[in-house]
Scaffold this active site. Structure first.
Site, mmCIF file in Angstrom:
data_model
loop_
_atom_site.group_PDB
_atom_site.id
_atom_site.type_symbol
_atom_site.label_atom_id
_atom_site.label_comp_id
_atom_site.label_asym_id
_atom_site.label_seq_id
_atom_site.Cartn_x
_atom_site.Cartn_y
_atom_site.Cartn_z
ATOM 1 N N ASP A 217 40.193 38.536 38.966
ATOM 2 C CA ASP A 217 40.823 39.753 38.477
ATOM 3 C C ASP A 217 42.187 39.429 37.875
ATOM 4 O O ASP A 217 42.966 38.652 38.447
ATOM 5 C CB ASP A 217 40.986 40.734 39.651
ATOM 6 C CG ASP A 217 41.514 42.081 39.224
ATOM 7 O OD1 ASP A 217 40.855 42.743 38.403
ATOM 8 O OD2 ASP A 217 42.599 42.478 39.716
ATOM 9 N N GLU A 276 38.705 37.386 34.078
ATOM 10 C CA GLU A 276 38.982 38.674 33.446
ATOM 11 C C GLU A 276 40.329 38.503 32.758
ATOM 12 O O GLU A 276 41.383 38.623 33.378
ATOM 13 C CB GLU A 276 39.055 39.809 34.464
ATOM 14 C CG GLU A 276 39.244 41.166 33.784
ATOM 15 C CD GLU A 276 40.205 42.111 34.492
ATOM 16 O OE1 GLU A 276 40.191 43.314 34.170
ATOM 17 O OE2 GLU A 276 40.989 41.661 35.347
#
Length: 536
Positions: A217, A276
């Site tokens: 993330d 990401e």
């Protein structure tokens, strides 16, 4: 005449010698919205495990799970209080172990989320940092700073939260701490050796349990520019992915990813890291997947591309050129838990569904790996009329950041039955499901050759059977205006992006189409907003 298309005969497919992730179709499970086993209206790990046969039958290669760690749930679990514990909402550590083992038994790999940019404000480190005051050693693990102004009453710089408002919150003792997302998500200081050592330990904990990799993330956010300089602009969230910012896509993140790659390579079984990463162009995104860094990076330029042939052509070319320059596969994605579902982005209603079905075939025919967001195989639209009272997206409660409407793509899946919760679980669902979803459930679509679910099943089966799909080369072919046509080994893919039919010579034997075709001699009329696969 209208032709019904038959599936290709089976043929064996050799595993790609350079790594399973280069060809993989990976299914994203938003944990709280996939399947509920205990009736509390919230999806859980046991519910996922019970539904794994559905994913194996769908034909995907791996499953990515969003965070299920201990968390106050200020941001759907992306505010982690304990990275080695399962939140009771989702089960316990034995449920995670059972899920991984059952997935492996079914031939599915498991990727879990890791959240290294920030912790929860309930994390023991941050609690100690607050309790110990300005001299607490734990403050070195985060970004604490004195404020500006005569009494330190102004934030240390002009950075804005992605969710809206300032990226700084003042503590009771007068210092400020940085949070690029919600105030409950303080940013970690990756200049601290203790932070790096802790995350090495966390990664090893889950790798030892058997997971096959991590989706990282905010992989672009862990390193901040020295001195935390002002940006000098407002509405900074709109700049993400458009330019390098002092808090995103700093070059220093790559050293962290190299160290993680070395850690992953120390384990057997091709464990992977997935970034990401929002980068301003394909070339900077490719830096995350150099040979000594991560294995995949989501292609958000493709996700945000408009429905227009020239724009799609350009993004596909730029993406392939950039990743090939570093020897990596391109990783295609149409939707995820942070964006409006592409059925709705592409226009909604019947038009949006036509385009979404066509886009699915286009994406699955492109070279590289593909991510499928739960429910896209059902053609689910965004739920745009959720009552404000049920929304939980933290951006909804703050201004000038993200649109605050991410809940609409997170509504629990419809599995079966004529009314909510459509087999999601024995109770209700944490977000209300539309009445119209009865016809979109897995049960309703299974066995219907015209359904979106069966289109995905057929496409995924063909992708496994045809050696030319997945990783490899492609060649653009000439075609009518508004048409994208390219060749893969043994296959031609044609996409008509216009809303009117296009006529062209038959390039081969049709094996799959997102809508019915009409043939006239040696020519074929392809309906508007339709994609076709041809065996050659």
């Amino acid at each position: 005449m209208t032709q019904e298309l038959a599936p290709m005969p089976s043929s064996p497919t050799a595993a790609h010698s350079a790594g399973w992730w280069r060809d993989a179709v990976i299914y994203q499970v938003y944990v709280r919205s996939f399947a509920d086993s205990d009736g509390d209206g919230i999806g859980d790990l046991r519910g996922i495990r019970e539904r794994l046969p559905y994913l194996a039958d769908l034909g995907v290669d791996a499953v990515w799970l969003t965070p299920f760690y201990a968390s106050p749930q200020a941001d759907g679990g992306y505010d982690v209080a304990d990275y080695r514990a399962v939140d009771p909402l989702f089960g316990d550590l034995s449920d995670a172990d059972d899920l991984v083992r059952e997935a492996h038994r079914l031939g599915l790999r498991v990727i879990v989320d890791i959240v290294p940019n920030h912790t929860s404000d309930r994390h023991t480190w941050f609690q100690a940092a607050l309790a110990g005051g300005p001299d607490a050693p734990e403050r070195q693990l985060y970004h604490f700073r004195p404020g500006k102004g005569e009494d330190g009453e102004l934030p240390p710089n002009d950075w804005e939260s992605v969710f809206g408002g300032p990226a700084w919150t003042r503590t009771a003792d007068g210092e400020w701490y940085l949070h690029l997302f919600a105030p409950e998500q303080p940013d970690l200081n990756w200049d601290s050796p203790a932070v790096r050592e802790e995350f090495d330990s966390i990664l090893r904990f889950w790798l030892d349990l058997g997971v096959d990799g991590f989706r990282i993330d905010v992989a672009h956010g862990m390193v901040k520019a020295e001195g935390l300089p002002d940006i000098g602009l407002s509405e900074q969230a709109k700049l993400i992915g458009a330019q390098v910012l002092p808090f995103f896509d700093q070059d220093g993140v790559h050293e962290i990813h190299r160290s993680w790659r070395r850690l992953l390579d120390g384990y057997e079984g091709d464990r992977i890291g997935v970034a990401e990463a929002w980068a301003p162009n394909a070339e900077r995104l490719a830096l995350y997947v150099r040979p000594d860094e991560l294995h995949q990076a989501f292609n958000f330029q493709f996700l945000t591309c408009e429905w227009e042939a020239a724009a799609m052509h350009r993004v596909i070319d730029e993406s392939l050129l950039a990743t090939r320059s570093v020897g990596a596969p391109t990783t295609w994605v149409l939707s995820n838990h942070d964006v409006v579902r592409h059925t709705t982005r592409y226009g909604g209603g019947e038009q949006g569904l036509r385009r979404a079905r066509a886009a699915a075939l286009l994406t699955l025919a492109l070279p590289g790996s593909v991510y499928v967001y739960q429910g896209e195989e059902l053609g689910l639209p965004e739920v745009e009329d959720l009552p404000d009272a049920v929304r939980q997206d933290p951006a909804f409660f703050r201004g000038d950041g993200q649109d605050g409407r991410r809940d609409g793509c997170r509504v629990p899946l419809p599995w079966s039955g004529a009314k909510a919760p459509y087999g999601f679980g024995p109770g209700g669902s944490w977000l209300p499901q539309p009445d119209a979803w009865a016809g979109l459930s897995v049960e309703a679509q299974t066995g219907d050759p015209r359904s979106t679910l069966e289109l995905y099943r057929s496409a995924l089966a063909l992708r496994r059977q045809l050696d030319g799909l997945g990783d490899g080369e492609m060649e653009w072919l000439p075609g009518p205006d508004g048409m994208l046509t390219f060749r893969r080994p043994g296959l031609v893919c044609t996409l008509n992006t216009l809303d009117t039919e296009a006529e062209m010579p038959v390039p081969g034997r049709p094996v799959l189409a997102s809508a019915a075709l009409e043939f006239s001699g040696a020519a074929v009329r392809i309906p508007g907003e339709t994609c076709v696969w041809w065996a050659v």
